[in-house]
Design a protein around this motif. Structure first.
Motif, PDB file in Angstrom:
ATOM      1  N   ALA A 272       0.835  -1.206   0.000  1.00 17.66           N
ATOM      2  CA  ALA A 272       0.000   0.000   0.000  1.00 17.66           C
ATOM      3  C   ALA A 272       0.868   1.254   0.000  1.00 17.66           C
ATOM      4  O   ALA A 272       0.607   2.197  -0.756  1.00 17.66           O
ATOM      5  CB  ALA A 272      -0.952  -0.006   1.197  1.00 17.66           C
ATOM      6  N   GLY A 273       1.906   1.261   0.807  1.00 13.68           N
ATOM      7  CA  GLY A 273       2.811   2.410   0.836  1.00 13.68           C
ATOM      8  C   GLY A 273       3.525   2.599  -0.491  1.00 13.68           C
ATOM      9  O   GLY A 273       3.645   3.731  -0.985  1.00 13.68           O
ATOM     10  N   PHE A 274       3.984   1.501  -1.095  1.00 15.62           N
ATOM     11  CA  PHE A 274       4.618   1.580  -2.412  1.00 15.62           C
ATOM     12  C   PHE A 274       3.636   2.132  -3.446  1.00 15.62           C
ATOM     13  O   PHE A 274       3.989   2.955  -4.286  1.00 15.62           O
ATOM     14  CB  PHE A 274       5.096   0.204  -2.866  1.00 15.62           C
ATOM     15  CG  PHE A 274       6.408  -0.263  -2.302  1.00 15.62           C
ATOM     16  CD1 PHE A 274       6.967   0.285  -1.162  1.00 15.62           C
ATOM     17  CD2 PHE A 274       7.097  -1.285  -2.936  1.00 15.62           C
ATOM     18  CE1 PHE A 274       8.175  -0.174  -0.655  1.00 15.62           C
ATOM     19  CE2 PHE A 274       8.314  -1.751  -2.446  1.00 15.62           C
ATOM     20  CZ  PHE A 274       8.854  -1.191  -1.303  1.00 15.62           C
ATOM     21  N   ALA A 275       2.396   1.645  -3.402  1.00 16.11           N
ATOM     22  CA  ALA A 275       1.389   2.069  -4.381  1.00 16.11           C
ATOM     23  C   ALA A 275       1.050   3.553  -4.219  1.00 16.11           C
ATOM     24  O   ALA A 275       0.915   4.280  -5.207  1.00 16.11           O
ATOM     25  CB  ALA A 275       0.135   1.207  -4.248  1.00 16.11           C
TER      26      ALA A 275
ATOM     27  N   ARG B 277       3.905   9.523  -9.854  1.00 19.42           N
ATOM     28  CA  ARG B 277       3.494   9.445 -11.258  1.00 19.42           C
ATOM     29  C   ARG B 277       1.970   9.474 -11.355  1.00 19.42           C
ATOM     30  O   ARG B 277       1.331   8.469 -11.672  1.00 19.42           O
ATOM     31  CB  ARG B 277       4.038   8.161 -11.899  1.00 19.42           C
ATOM     32  CG  ARG B 277       5.541   8.053 -12.017  1.00 19.42           C
ATOM     33  CD  ARG B 277       6.174   9.116 -12.923  1.00 19.42           C
ATOM     34  NE  ARG B 277       5.583   9.199 -14.247  1.00 19.42           N
ATOM     35  CZ  ARG B 277       5.947   8.479 -15.302  1.00 19.42           C
ATOM     36  NH1 ARG B 277       6.920   7.604 -15.190  1.00 19.42           N
ATOM     37  NH2 ARG B 277       5.349   8.629 -16.460  1.00 19.42           N
ATOM     38  N   PRO B 278       1.344  10.611 -11.067  1.00 18.74           N
ATOM     39  CA  PRO B 278      -0.124  10.681 -11.086  1.00 18.74           C
ATOM     40  C   PRO B 278      -0.729  10.397 -12.455  1.00 18.74           C
ATOM     41  O   PRO B 278      -1.915  10.071 -12.556  1.00 18.74           O
ATOM     42  CB  PRO B 278      -0.429  12.106 -10.625  1.00 18.74           C
ATOM     43  CG  PRO B 278       0.827  12.871 -10.828  1.00 18.74           C
ATOM     44  CD  PRO B 278       1.955  11.894 -10.715  1.00 18.74           C
ATOM     45  N   ASP B 279       0.071  10.488 -13.507  1.00 23.12           N
ATOM     46  CA  ASP B 279      -0.392  10.223 -14.868  1.00 23.12           C
ATOM     47  C   ASP B 279      -0.482   8.725 -15.175  1.00 23.12           C
ATOM     48  O   ASP B 279      -1.034   8.327 -16.202  1.00 23.12           O
ATOM     49  CB  ASP B 279       0.560  10.874 -15.870  1.00 23.12           C
ATOM     50  CG  ASP B 279       2.001  10.391 -15.706  1.00 23.12           C
ATOM     51  OD1 ASP B 279       2.493  10.373 -14.548  1.00 23.12           O
ATOM     52  OD2 ASP B 279       2.633  10.038 -16.709  1.00 23.12           O
ATOM     53  N   MET B 280       0.033   7.890 -14.294  1.00 21.10           N
ATOM     54  CA  MET B 280       0.075   6.443 -14.525  1.00 21.10           C
ATOM     55  C   MET B 280      -1.043   5.736 -13.757  1.00 21.10           C
ATOM     56  O   MET B 280      -1.455   6.177 -12.687  1.00 21.10           O
ATOM     57  CB  MET B 280       1.416   5.865 -14.059  1.00 21.10           C
ATOM     58  CG  MET B 280       2.647   6.467 -14.701  1.00 21.10           C
ATOM     59  SD  MET B 280       2.937   5.891 -16.364  1.00 21.10           S
ATOM     60  CE  MET B 280       3.567   4.252 -16.048  1.00 21.10           C
ATOM     61  N   ASN B 281      -1.496   4.601 -14.302  1.00 25.25           N
ATOM     62  CA  ASN B 281      -2.350   3.699 -13.543  1.00 25.25           C
ATOM     63  C   ASN B 281      -1.439   2.926 -12.597  1.00 25.25           C
ATOM     64  O   ASN B 281      -0.367   2.486 -13.002  1.00 25.25           O
ATOM     65  CB  ASN B 281      -3.054   2.700 -14.468  1.00 25.25           C
ATOM     66  CG  ASN B 281      -3.987   3.364 -15.437  1.00 25.25           C
ATOM     67  OD1 ASN B 281      -4.713   4.270 -15.075  1.00 25.25           O
ATOM     68  ND2 ASN B 281      -3.959   2.917 -16.682  1.00 25.25           N
ATOM     69  N   VAL B 282      -1.862   2.770 -11.360  1.00 23.81           N
ATOM     70  CA  VAL B 282      -1.101   1.974 -10.400  1.00 23.81           C
ATOM     71  C   VAL B 282      -1.979   0.813  -9.965  1.00 23.81           C
ATOM     72  O   VAL B 282      -3.104   1.013  -9.503  1.00 23.81           O
ATOM     73  CB  VAL B 282      -0.646   2.814  -9.187  1.00 23.81           C
ATOM     74  CG1 VAL B 282       0.043   1.931  -8.146  1.00 23.81           C
ATOM     75  CG2 VAL B 282       0.278   3.938  -9.635  1.00 23.81           C
ATOM     76  N   VAL B 283      -1.446  -0.398 -10.136  1.00 25.69           N
ATOM     77  CA  VAL B 283      -2.163  -1.612  -9.763  1.00 25.69           C
ATOM     78  C   VAL B 283      -1.341  -2.339  -8.711  1.00 25.69           C
ATOM     79  O   VAL B 283      -0.190  -2.705  -8.948  1.00 25.69           O
ATOM     80  CB  VAL B 283      -2.390  -2.531 -10.986  1.00 25.69           C
ATOM     81  CG1 VAL B 283      -3.064  -3.830 -10.558  1.00 25.69           C
ATOM     82  CG2 VAL B 283      -3.220  -1.816 -12.048  1.00 25.69           C
ATOM     83  N   LEU B 284      -1.947  -2.530  -7.555  1.00 23.54           N
ATOM     84  CA  LEU B 284      -1.319  -3.267  -6.456  1.00 23.54           C
ATOM     85  C   LEU B 284      -1.832  -4.701  -6.471  1.00 23.54           C
ATOM     86  O   LEU B 284      -3.041  -4.937  -6.383  1.00 23.54           O
ATOM     87  CB  LEU B 284      -1.654  -2.591  -5.120  1.00 23.54           C
ATOM     88  CG  LEU B 284      -1.321  -3.328  -3.830  1.00 23.54           C
ATOM     89  CD1 LEU B 284       0.142  -3.733  -3.757  1.00 23.54           C
ATOM     90  CD2 LEU B 284      -1.707  -2.472  -2.635  1.00 23.54           C
TER      91      LEU B 284
END
Length: 188
Positions: A58-61, A68-75
Motif C-alpha cells: 500500500a505504501g509503495f502504491a 506518477r499521477p499520470d500512470m495507472n497503479v495496480v497493487l
C-alpha cells in the motif's frame, strides 16, 4: 466459488495498458503474478525485493501514484499481506489517490502452506479466513468488489479502473482456489 489464480491474473493482464505501474506485495499470488503480468517498462514493477517484506504494497502504491499521477497503479496483494496494510485505504481515500488493488484471497499463507502440509502434514499457522477486504475498502470510502465467479472478473476490474481514474481507490477481492502451478517452485 474459487477462481484459478492464473485466470484472474490473465484477465487483469489483458485489461492493463502500457501506462501501468505494477506493485507486488504477497507470496504465492505475487509469485504467480510474476509469471503472468508483464511490466510495461522500466520502473513499472515494484516489489520489496529478495527478502519479500510483506505489507509494503500500500505504501509503495501510494508513493508510485503520487510520484506518477499520470500512470495507472495496480497493487497485486496476497490476502495475508493485504491484512498488514489495508487500512491505508483511509489515506488513499482522504487524499484522492486512485490505486487499483487486486487481492488474491485464498484464505492461507499459501506459499508456506503448500510445503508445510506436504512435509509436516500440518497446516498450523498457515490458514487464514477469506476476509471481506472489499468491505473494508468501501467502509473507508473506496470502491470495493467481491469476485467469486470467472464471469465477474472483467467487469469488476473495469469498474475498479474507472473508480481509480476518478481518484477513488478500488479493491477487487478475488476468491482464488489452490492451483498446482507453483508446486515445487523455489522462486519467490
Amino acid at each position: 466459488g474459487n477462481i484459478n489464480p492464473l485466470h484472474a491474473l490473465s484477465t487483469l493482464e489483458a485489461l492493463m495498458d502500457d501506462n501501468t505501474i505494477l506493485v507486488a506485495d504477497g507470496g504465492d499470488f505475487v509469485g504467480t503474478a510474476a509469471y503472468v503480468l508483464r511490466p510495461r517498462g522500466p520502473r513499472q514493477w515494484l516489489d520489496p525485493g529478495p527478502f519479500g517484506t510483506l505489507g509494503v504494497g500500500a505504501g509503495f502504491a501510494i508513493g508510485a501514484k503520487l510520484a506518477r499521477p499520470d500512470m495507472n497503479v495496480v497493487l497485486i496483494w496476497g490476502d495475508g499481506s493485504c491484512g498488514y496494510s489495508v487500512m491505508e485505504f483511509d489515506t488513499m481515500t482522504r487524499f484522492g489517490i486512485g490505486v487499483v488493488c487486486v487481492v488474491g484471497n485464498d484464505g492461507a499463507w499459501r506459499q508456506i502452506h503448500r510445503d508445510q502440509v506436504r512435509i509436516f502434514h500440518d497446516d498450523v499457522a498457515c490458514t487464514l479466513v477469506k476476509n471481506d477486504y472489499h468491505r473494508v475498502a468501501a467502509a473507508l470510502g473506496g470502491h470495493g468488489a467481491l469476485v467469486t465467479r470467472d464471469d465477474q472478473l472483467g467487469d469488476e476490474y473495469r469498474r475498479a479502473f474507472a473508480a481509480a481514474a476518478d481518484g477513488r481507490p478500488a479493491l477487487v477481492n478475488v476468491h482464488i482456489g489452490m492451483a498446482d502451478f507453483r508446486d515445487g517452485s523455489i522462486s519467490v
